[in-house]
Every structure is written in structure tokens, then in C-alpha cells.
Enzyme design. Structure first.
Site, PDB file in Angstrom:
ATOM      1  N   HIS A  27       8.893  17.323   3.076  1.00 51.79           N
ATOM      2  CA  HIS A  27       9.040  17.373   1.451  1.00 51.79           C
ATOM      3  C   HIS A  27       8.708  18.851   1.210  1.00 51.79           C
ATOM      4  CE1 HIS A  27       4.851  17.855   0.489  1.00 51.79           C
ATOM      5  NE2 HIS A  27       4.596  16.809   1.146  1.00 51.79           N
ATOM      6  N   GLU A  84       1.987   9.580   3.607  1.00 49.38           N
ATOM      7  CA  GLU A  84       1.174  10.305   4.185  1.00 49.38           C
ATOM      8  C   GLU A  84      -0.150   9.749   5.019  1.00 49.38           C
ATOM      9  OE1 GLU A  84       0.804  12.706   6.391  1.00 49.38           O
ATOM     10  OE2 GLU A  84       0.898  14.640   5.343  1.00 49.38           O
TER      11      GLU A  84
END
Length: 193
Positions: free
Chosen positions: A9, A79
Site C-alpha cells: 500500500h 499486517e
């Protein structure tokens, strides 16, 4: 099996400051949005048989701005759960634990819903994602987070999860895992438009 493209990202405030960011769902900065948009030319020439994204907004927004259509959310792409180190920088951690190293030490537990993860636990999630990738025919794209994608890369190459430490991964980049003579290889890494 085709190529596996990994998209980290775009930039967030905490990726700039170096704060560990797992469940805190920060938006992309303006620069992060520009990074994501700049990835579109790197991805537009490919057709993906499977597109998966982390359920967090920063990854979903990156996928959208990069032109990845039809991406399905995948909880396993989340994550690394940093537990008590969420929002804390490595520099701050080193004040009380000077020898601490994420890749070997993991993290202390955080709140009940975020107990933290060891490298092995992150590796188990990566293995589940790779099993799903292996079922797809053709190219696959994953839009997710730096530490998780580094562990996934290590696992694809047959390394232990902690060997993800070897693969620095910048925000707003595309990396490509492929094969050579039937064996997994890194074909491109940290590519920007």
C-alpha cells in the site's frame, strides 16, 4: 501457475514516522494516493485470475487507485499484529529493549483482541494465502502490507518466516515473484512507475 504480484500500500502518516501499524486503519497520505495511482501502468497490461487485498482501508484504497478491479478482501493478508508495539517506533522500543528485533523476538501482547504475533504465526497466514494463490490459474495480485508481504515472500522461496527480514519493501511499490526452471524466484522487487 503464473506470476504473483505483490503491491505494498501507499504511504501513511505512520509509515513515514516509522510507527508499527497493524490494526490501526490509517488513510493514505496525499503522497500515498499518488504512489497508488502511479502503479496503474505497471498493472494494467495484466489480467489477474485472482486479486486479493487486505481488509484494511489503506490496502483497499491502494488497490482501487492502482486499477486493481474485483479484488476480494482476505483476512489473512492483514499486517503483522504488533500487539503492545502498535503505534510505537523501533527507536522507542530500543530505549527499553536495546536488542529487540521483530524478526526473531516477535512482540509482547497488546489488548485482548490484538495479542500480537510471532514470525511463525505470520508465516502460517502467509502459507494459507499461498495455498489459495496456488489454486488460481494465471497471474495473481495481492495488495497488502510491508512486513506481511516480506514474510510471504520468504515462505514462497522456501525460507523461514523470519527470513522476511532480507526483503526490504517500500510503500507504493510492485514486486513480482515468478518461477525459473519450475522453482520460485524474485523476478522484480520494489518497482515504481
Amino acid at each position: 501457475m503464473g506470476d504473483l504480484l505483490l503491491v505494498r500500500h501507499g504511504e501513511t502518516e505512520w509509515s513515514v514516522s516509522g510507527q508499527h501499524t497493524s490494526w490501526t486503519d490509517l488513510p493514505l497520505t496525499g503522497h500515498g494516493e499518488e504512489q497508488a495511482k502511479s502503479l496503474a501502468p505497471l498493472l494494467s497490461s495484466r489480467t489477474f485470475s485472482l486479486a486479493l487485498t487486505s481488509p484494511l482501508g489503506r490496502a483497499r484504497r491502494t488497490a482501487e487507485l492502482a486499477g486493481v478491479t474485483g479484488a476480494l478482501p482476505c483476512d489473512d493478508l492483514h499486517e503483522w499484529d504488533y500487539g503492545a508495539y502498535e503505534g510505537i517506533t523501533t527507536l522507542e522500543i530500543h530505549r527499553t529493549r536495546p536488542d529487540w528485533y521483530l524478526w526473531t523476538d516477535g512482540v509482547p501482547p497488546g489488548p485482548q483482541e490484538h495479542p500480537g504475533e510471532s514470525p511463525e504465526q505470520v508465516g502460517q497466514r502467509a502459507d494459507r494465502v499461498l495455498a489459495r494463490v496456488d489454486e488460481a490459474e494465471g497471474d495473481v495480485v495481492l495488495v497488502a502490507h510491508g512486513h506481511f508481504l516480506r514474510v510471504l515472500t520468504a515462505r514462497r522461496l522456501g525460507l523461514s518466516p523470519a527470513e522476511g527480514r532480507l526483503f526490504q519493501l517500500a510503500t507504493g511499490t510492485v514486486s513480482r515473484l515468478s518461477t525459473e526452471h519450475g522453482r520460485p524466484v524474485i523476478a522484480e522487487w520494489n518497482v515504481r512507475a
